[in-house]
Scaffold this motif. Structure first.
Motif, PDB file in Angstrom:
ATOM      1  N   VAL A 208       2.663  -0.747   0.670  1.00 40.37           N
ATOM      2  CA  VAL A 208       1.578  -1.678   1.000  1.00 40.37           C
ATOM      3  C   VAL A 208       0.944  -2.231  -0.276  1.00 40.37           C
ATOM      4  O   VAL A 208       0.720  -3.447  -0.418  1.00 40.37           O
ATOM      5  CB  VAL A 208       0.528  -0.979   1.885  1.00 40.37           C
ATOM      6  CG1 VAL A 208      -0.735  -1.829   2.007  1.00 40.37           C
ATOM      7  CG2 VAL A 208       1.104  -0.681   3.267  1.00 40.37           C
ATOM      8  N   ARG A 209       0.655  -1.369  -1.244  1.00 40.48           N
ATOM      9  CA  ARG A 209       0.034  -1.813  -2.499  1.00 40.48           C
ATOM     10  C   ARG A 209       0.980  -2.713  -3.295  1.00 40.48           C
ATOM     11  O   ARG A 209       0.545  -3.713  -3.887  1.00 40.48           O
ATOM     12  CB  ARG A 209      -0.366  -0.600  -3.338  1.00 40.48           C
ATOM     13  CG  ARG A 209      -1.544   0.200  -2.763  1.00 40.48           C
ATOM     14  CD  ARG A 209      -1.916   1.361  -3.679  1.00 40.48           C
ATOM     15  NE  ARG A 209      -2.998   2.163  -3.140  1.00 40.48           N
ATOM     16  CZ  ARG A 209      -4.300   1.900  -3.313  1.00 40.48           C
ATOM     17  NH1 ARG A 209      -4.657   0.826  -4.021  1.00 40.48           N
ATOM     18  NH2 ARG A 209      -5.217   2.695  -2.799  1.00 40.48           N
ATOM     19  N   ALA A 210       2.260  -2.369  -3.330  1.00 43.52           N
ATOM     20  CA  ALA A 210       3.205  -3.175  -4.102  1.00 43.52           C
ATOM     21  C   ALA A 210       3.373  -4.563  -3.483  1.00 43.52           C
ATOM     22  O   ALA A 210       3.471  -5.570  -4.196  1.00 43.52           O
ATOM     23  CB  ALA A 210       4.554  -2.459  -4.171  1.00 43.52           C
ATOM     24  N   LEU A 211       3.407  -4.626  -2.162  1.00 50.20           N
ATOM     25  CA  LEU A 211       3.505  -5.930  -1.501  1.00 50.20           C
ATOM     26  C   LEU A 211       2.293  -6.787  -1.818  1.00 50.20           C
ATOM     27  O   LEU A 211       2.413  -7.991  -2.110  1.00 50.20           O
ATOM     28  CB  LEU A 211       3.650  -5.739   0.011  1.00 50.20           C
ATOM     29  CG  LEU A 211       4.998  -5.203   0.501  1.00 50.20           C
ATOM     30  CD1 LEU A 211       4.914  -4.760   1.959  1.00 50.20           C
ATOM     31  CD2 LEU A 211       6.083  -6.269   0.340  1.00 50.20           C
ATOM     32  N   GLN A 216       2.159 -10.758  -1.417  1.00 48.70           N
ATOM     33  CA  GLN A 216       2.661 -10.747  -0.039  1.00 48.70           C
ATOM     34  C   GLN A 216       1.697  -9.966   0.864  1.00 48.70           C
ATOM     35  O   GLN A 216       2.029  -8.942   1.444  1.00 48.70           O
ATOM     36  CB  GLN A 216       4.070 -10.157  -0.019  1.00 48.70           C
ATOM     37  CG  GLN A 216       5.030 -10.972  -0.884  1.00 48.70           C
ATOM     38  CD  GLN A 216       6.407 -10.380  -0.938  1.00 48.70           C
ATOM     39  OE1 GLN A 216       7.131 -10.399   0.046  1.00 48.70           O
ATOM     40  NE2 GLN A 216       6.782  -9.876  -2.095  1.00 48.70           N
ATOM     41  N   ARG A 217       0.467 -10.500   0.938  1.00 44.98           N
ATOM     42  CA  ARG A 217      -0.621  -9.811   1.632  1.00 44.98           C
ATOM     43  C   ARG A 217      -0.341  -9.687   3.134  1.00 44.98           C
ATOM     44  O   ARG A 217      -0.624  -8.652   3.745  1.00 44.98           O
ATOM     45  CB  ARG A 217      -1.924 -10.568   1.384  1.00 44.98           C
ATOM     46  CG  ARG A 217      -3.179  -9.919   1.950  1.00 44.98           C
ATOM     47  CD  ARG A 217      -4.411 -10.628   1.404  1.00 44.98           C
ATOM     48  NE  ARG A 217      -5.635 -10.073   1.949  1.00 44.98           N
ATOM     49  CZ  ARG A 217      -6.253 -10.546   3.041  1.00 44.98           C
ATOM     50  NH1 ARG A 217      -5.721 -11.587   3.673  1.00 44.98           N
ATOM     51  NH2 ARG A 217      -7.365 -10.001   3.465  1.00 44.98           N
ATOM     52  N   ALA A 218       0.209 -10.741   3.730  1.00 49.79           N
ATOM     53  CA  ALA A 218       0.480 -10.698   5.170  1.00 49.79           C
ATOM     54  C   ALA A 218       1.475  -9.591   5.515  1.00 49.79           C
ATOM     55  O   ALA A 218       1.296  -8.855   6.484  1.00 49.79           O
ATOM     56  CB  ALA A 218       1.001 -12.056   5.639  1.00 49.79           C
ATOM     57  N   GLU A 219       2.534  -9.471   4.707  1.00 47.45           N
ATOM     58  CA  GLU A 219       3.515  -8.409   4.980  1.00 47.45           C
ATOM     59  C   GLU A 219       2.919  -7.039   4.717  1.00 47.45           C
ATOM     60  O   GLU A 219       3.234  -6.071   5.417  1.00 47.45           O
ATOM     61  CB  GLU A 219       4.769  -8.601   4.138  1.00 47.45           C
ATOM     62  CG  GLU A 219       5.859  -7.609   4.528  1.00 47.45           C
ATOM     63  CD  GLU A 219       7.083  -7.665   3.637  1.00 47.45           C
ATOM     64  OE1 GLU A 219       7.942  -6.785   3.793  1.00 47.45           O
ATOM     65  OE2 GLU A 219       7.167  -8.574   2.789  1.00 47.45           O
ATOM     66  N   ALA A 220       2.050  -6.938   3.706  1.00 52.60           N
ATOM     67  CA  ALA A 220       1.402  -5.662   3.427  1.00 52.60           C
ATOM     68  C   ALA A 220       0.579  -5.208   4.628  1.00 52.60           C
ATOM     69  O   ALA A 220       0.628  -4.032   5.032  1.00 52.60           O
ATOM     70  CB  ALA A 220       0.521  -5.790   2.188  1.00 52.60           C
ATOM     71  N   LEU A 221      -0.171  -6.139   5.233  1.00 52.14           N
ATOM     72  CA  LEU A 221      -0.988  -5.790   6.397  1.00 52.14           C
ATOM     73  C   LEU A 221      -0.106  -5.437   7.597  1.00 52.14           C
ATOM     74  O   LEU A 221      -0.403  -4.508   8.348  1.00 52.14           O
ATOM     75  CB  LEU A 221      -1.915  -6.952   6.747  1.00 52.14           C
ATOM     76  CG  LEU A 221      -3.019  -7.243   5.718  1.00 52.14           C
ATOM     77  CD1 LEU A 221      -3.761  -8.528   6.081  1.00 52.14           C
ATOM     78  CD2 LEU A 221      -3.991  -6.067   5.626  1.00 52.14           C
ATOM     79  N   GLU A 222       0.993  -6.176   7.783  1.00 52.01           N
ATOM     80  CA  GLU A 222       1.889  -5.892   8.890  1.00 52.01           C
ATOM     81  C   GLU A 222       2.591  -4.545   8.696  1.00 52.01           C
ATOM     82  O   GLU A 222       2.806  -3.793   9.654  1.00 52.01           O
ATOM     83  CB  GLU A 222       2.920  -7.003   9.031  1.00 52.01           C
ATOM     84  CG  GLU A 222       3.936  -6.788  10.141  1.00 52.01           C
ATOM     85  CD  GLU A 222       3.304  -6.610  11.509  1.00 52.01           C
ATOM     86  OE1 GLU A 222       3.877  -5.884  12.336  1.00 52.01           O
ATOM     87  OE2 GLU A 222       2.216  -7.196  11.745  1.00 52.01           O
ATOM     88  N   ALA A 246      -5.021   2.262   0.798  1.00 56.36           N
ATOM     89  CA  ALA A 246      -4.155   1.126   0.470  1.00 56.36           C
ATOM     90  C   ALA A 246      -4.482  -0.067   1.351  1.00 56.36           C
ATOM     91  O   ALA A 246      -4.524  -1.219   0.896  1.00 56.36           O
ATOM     92  CB  ALA A 246      -2.692   1.525   0.627  1.00 56.36           C
ATOM     93  N   HIS A 247      -4.744   0.192   2.630  1.00 59.71           N
ATOM     94  CA  HIS A 247      -5.109  -0.885   3.556  1.00 59.71           C
ATOM     95  C   HIS A 247      -6.425  -1.529   3.136  1.00 59.71           C
ATOM     96  O   HIS A 247      -6.561  -2.769   3.129  1.00 59.71           O
ATOM     97  CB  HIS A 247      -5.217  -0.309   4.968  1.00 59.71           C
ATOM     98  CG  HIS A 247      -5.561  -1.315   6.015  1.00 59.71           C
ATOM     99  ND1 HIS A 247      -6.680  -1.209   6.810  1.00 59.71           N
ATOM    100  CD2 HIS A 247      -4.942  -2.474   6.387  1.00 59.71           C
ATOM    101  CE1 HIS A 247      -6.733  -2.246   7.632  1.00 59.71           C
ATOM    102  NE2 HIS A 247      -5.684  -3.019   7.399  1.00 59.71           N
ATOM    103  N   GLY A 248      -7.400  -0.692   2.771  1.00 55.15           N
ATOM    104  CA  GLY A 248      -8.689  -1.231   2.332  1.00 55.15           C
ATOM    105  C   GLY A 248      -8.568  -2.088   1.086  1.00 55.15           C
ATOM    106  O   GLY A 248      -9.239  -3.118   0.950  1.00 55.15           O
ATOM    107  N   ALA A 249      -7.679  -1.667   0.174  1.00 54.36           N
ATOM    108  CA  ALA A 249      -7.489  -2.446  -1.052  1.00 54.36           C
ATOM    109  C   ALA A 249      -6.919  -3.827  -0.744  1.00 54.36           C
ATOM    110  O   ALA A 249      -7.280  -4.823  -1.385  1.00 54.36           O
ATOM    111  CB  ALA A 249      -6.568  -1.694  -2.004  1.00 54.36           C
TER     112      ALA A 249
END
Length: 656
Positions: A208-211, A216-222, A246-249
């Motif tokens: 999630v953090r690397a995305l 690539q914020r949308a993919e990180a959230l998905e 990681a989600h909060g970041a």
């Protein structure tokens, strides 16, 4: 022989090379034994541990002697000039067991560990250097450790433990990359690891953090959303602190979700950086398992035979492989239905698949692998994988390059789901391997004219050798095609037809098709025609597909020596004969140099192809119709074989 001339690999399939040439490691047990010694990387392994790894809780009384024999064969494989009882340089007797003398230059596992140690030393002062070293270390992996060994044996031989080192190295790579901002090049490793370990929260948090770091914020959230769903559905857990942080970041990141100049891949639903093709480095457009797909659920099974009959014992044996209704499969179950051409493998497999399809609600795949196609061109497994991916909702232009990447994605999309996969008419084990799911819950049914020992030895497959029908089953087949009353009116003629067709379902189906097309024909007249025919195969096939054509597809796959021996056996009058008798028969026929050992090898080839049956150890027989086919071949077999029209094995005219 110098030590530098031999190399070993255990990070993936178990392999060895001498002077640059790959070695044949022999029987599966010998390969497992070498893999166990390599997994210990130079530390002694006791005899008891070796026996446990090879046989589990039920070793034979001769287990220790077998281990010593395997050690001797492996020693001479690694060092061909080694005297019979010499210790050698590589496999050493030590304490109450054995040790393999390897170092980082000869074994990929030790080379991987050395690079990882160097990366750990460089992590604080030079994280960029750590990224380079860890990337090099992970490139040594070509799949799970001991990938060519069954899951059960991998666990007994402690090969699966090595996979934890791989996962730890991926996390270390992610940490070093996040510190340097070099996250784009490591996304591929993170994605593959996350697909293989979809419940590993620390790993998913790093992904999630690397995305997010590459825009690539949308993919990180998905990715976070899919992980939370899986944790709740499969473990009943809420996400831990690391994944939540990681989600909060990502949520605190206010800049728009644009691709960074150095980034690779695409946000979920966007286009890949390469203009449309989804490479192994850009899998983000594919939803993780459990997210759902826009394509309809795959339901690819061929139509079941309306008049299926018999095979009750075989159906019961197949059904016994599955747990009770309502209970999930603890492993990926593989059943291999093997047998001679025309014996009804496809029909049985399709019929059973329809019977159990409701237990695999996520879908059913089917593919004809064309292993014995008359054109001589078997289906490339990559083509089958690509078709399966498209059926799972992956756009064809986004299927990754390379069979390894395609197989990884296919297995990832099947993980945690219940699919039935029917692989029909397989040529060999290597054609099947890429199409096997990698996780529990799926059923794989394979049919082949060859004996796929590799699937049994390496993947724990359950073999079912399908034979011809007995008298009662043959009568049932005729009754199903012609009606019970017509068969009951001439029971002796029906029994004679079954006998003259030698119980082969394809031959019986050809005869039944002819009788069904002529309701006025008496069964006794057709039985007399078959009995008096000079060429029974021609008489059986009159008016429908030629049985000899189907036989020819198996015959053409033989080596020249096995083909000649098959033709020779047709002239033997007895019901069966031994390997030594075959050698004597060959000598009389002028086949020079065919001793008992060579004849046994050729008989093994014929047995694997199911052109010869091994009735008991060392005694062989030829089916009556195959004998007729072989007699017809004579010395010019090419004149008797014709391409014909391709039929699914044993399914001509609805045959079994």
């Amino acid at each position: 022989m110098s030590r530098e001339s031999v190399r070993f690999a255990v990070l993936g399939p178990i392999r060895a090379w001498r002077a640059g040439a790959e070695l044949d490691l022999g029987r599966p047990q010998q390969r497992v034994l070498l893999g166990l010694l390599l997994a210990r990387a130079g530390r002694p392994v006791g005899l008891g541990e070796i026996v446990d790894a090879l046989w589990g809780e039920d070793p034979p009384g001769s287990a220790v002697n077998v281990v010593r024999r395997h050690i001797g064969i492996l020693r001479r494989t690694l060092e061909p000039g080694l005297p019979l009882r010499a210790p050698g340089h590589w496999l050493l007797r030590e304490a109450a067991g054995y040790r393999i003398a390897v170092d980082a230059d000869s074994l990929d596992l030790l080379r991987f560990r050395r690079l990882r140690e160097q990366a750990d030393e460089a992590a604080d002062r030079s994280p960029g250097r750590a990224v380079t070293l860890l990337t090099e270390a992970l490139a040594l992996w070509r799949g799970p450790a001991g990938a060519d060994v069954s899951v059960e044996i991998r666990a007994r031989a402690f090969l699966d433990v090595l996979d934890r080192e791989h996962l730890a190295a991926v996390k270390e790579l992610a940490d070093a990359a996040l510190r340097t901002g070099m996250t784009a090049p490591v996304l591929d490793e993170l994605r593959k690891a996350a697909l293989a370990s979809p419940l590993d929260e620390p790993l998913l948090a790093r992904l999630v953090r690397a995305l997010a770091a590459t825009g690539q914020r949308a993919e990180a959230l998905e990715t976070h959303r899919a992980a939370v769903t899986r944790l709740a559905d499969e473990l009943g857990l809420a996400p831990g602190r690391e994944l939540s942080d990681a989600h909060g970041a990502v949520l605190r990141e206010s800049r728009p979700a644009t691709r960074s100049a150095a980034g690779s891949g695409a946000a979920l639903g966007g286009e890949p950086a390469d203009g449309g093709l989804l490479s192994a480095n850009s899998l983000s457009a594919i939803p993780l398992p459990g997210v759902g797909y826009s394509e309809p659920r795959p339901a690819q099974l061929p139509q079941d035979l309306p008049a299926f009959s018999g095979r009750r014992a075989q159906l019961a044996k197949l059904s016994a492989l599955l747990p009770e209704e309502g209970r999930p499969l603890d492993t990926a179950v593989i059943s291999v239905i093997e047998g001679m051409a025309g014996v009804g493998k496809t029909t049985l497999a399709v019929h059973w698949a329809h019977q159990v399809a409701d237990r695999f609600p996520d879908g059913q795949f089917y593919v004809d692998l064309r292993g014995f196609d008359p054109t001589g061109t078997a289906l490339d497994p990559g083509e089958a994988v690509r078709d399966f991916l498209c059926a799972l909702g992956v756009p064809r232009h986004r299927v990754p390059h390379g069979l390894d990447a395609q197989t990884a994605l296919y297995r990832s999309l099947l993980a945690g789901r219940r699919f039935l996969v029917l692989l029909d008419n397989a040529l060999d084990t290597e054609q099947v391997r890429p199409l096997l799911p990698g996780a529990p819950g799926c059923l794989v049914i394979v049919t082949s004219r060859d004996t796929l020992t590799g699937l049994v030895a390496d993947h724990g497959a359950h073999p079912l050798n399908l034979c011809w029908l007995d008298a009662e089953e043959g009568r049932e087949l005729l009754a199903a095609r012609l009606g019970a009353a017509r068969v009951a009116a001439e029971p002796q003629a029906a029994a004679e037809i079954v006998e003259l067709c030698a119980g082969l379902p394809l031959a019986l189906s050809c005869v039944a098709a002819r009788l069904a097309a002529h309701p006025g024909f008496r069964l006794s007249a057709l039985a007399a025609e078959l009995r008096d025919a000079h060429d029974r195969l021609d008489a059986i096939a009159r008016g429908s597909a030629e049985v000899s054509t189907v036989f020819s597809w198996s015959y053409r796959a033989l080596s020249a020596g096995a083909a000649r021996l098959f033709r020779l056996l047709a002239g033997h009058p007895g019901p069966d004969l031994s390997a030594s008798a075959v050698a004597e028969l060959a000598a009389l026929d002028g086949l020079a140099g065919l001793d008992a050992q060579e004849s046994a090898r050729l008989l093994a080839e014929l047995t694997r192809a199911h052109l010869v049956a091994e009735l008991s150890p060392g005694r062989y027989s030829v089916h009556d119709l195959l004998r007729s086919y072989a007699v017809g071949l004579g010395e010019e077999p090419e004149q008797r074989t014709s391409p014909g029209v391709h039929l699914p094995d044993g399914d001509a005219n609805g045959g079994h």
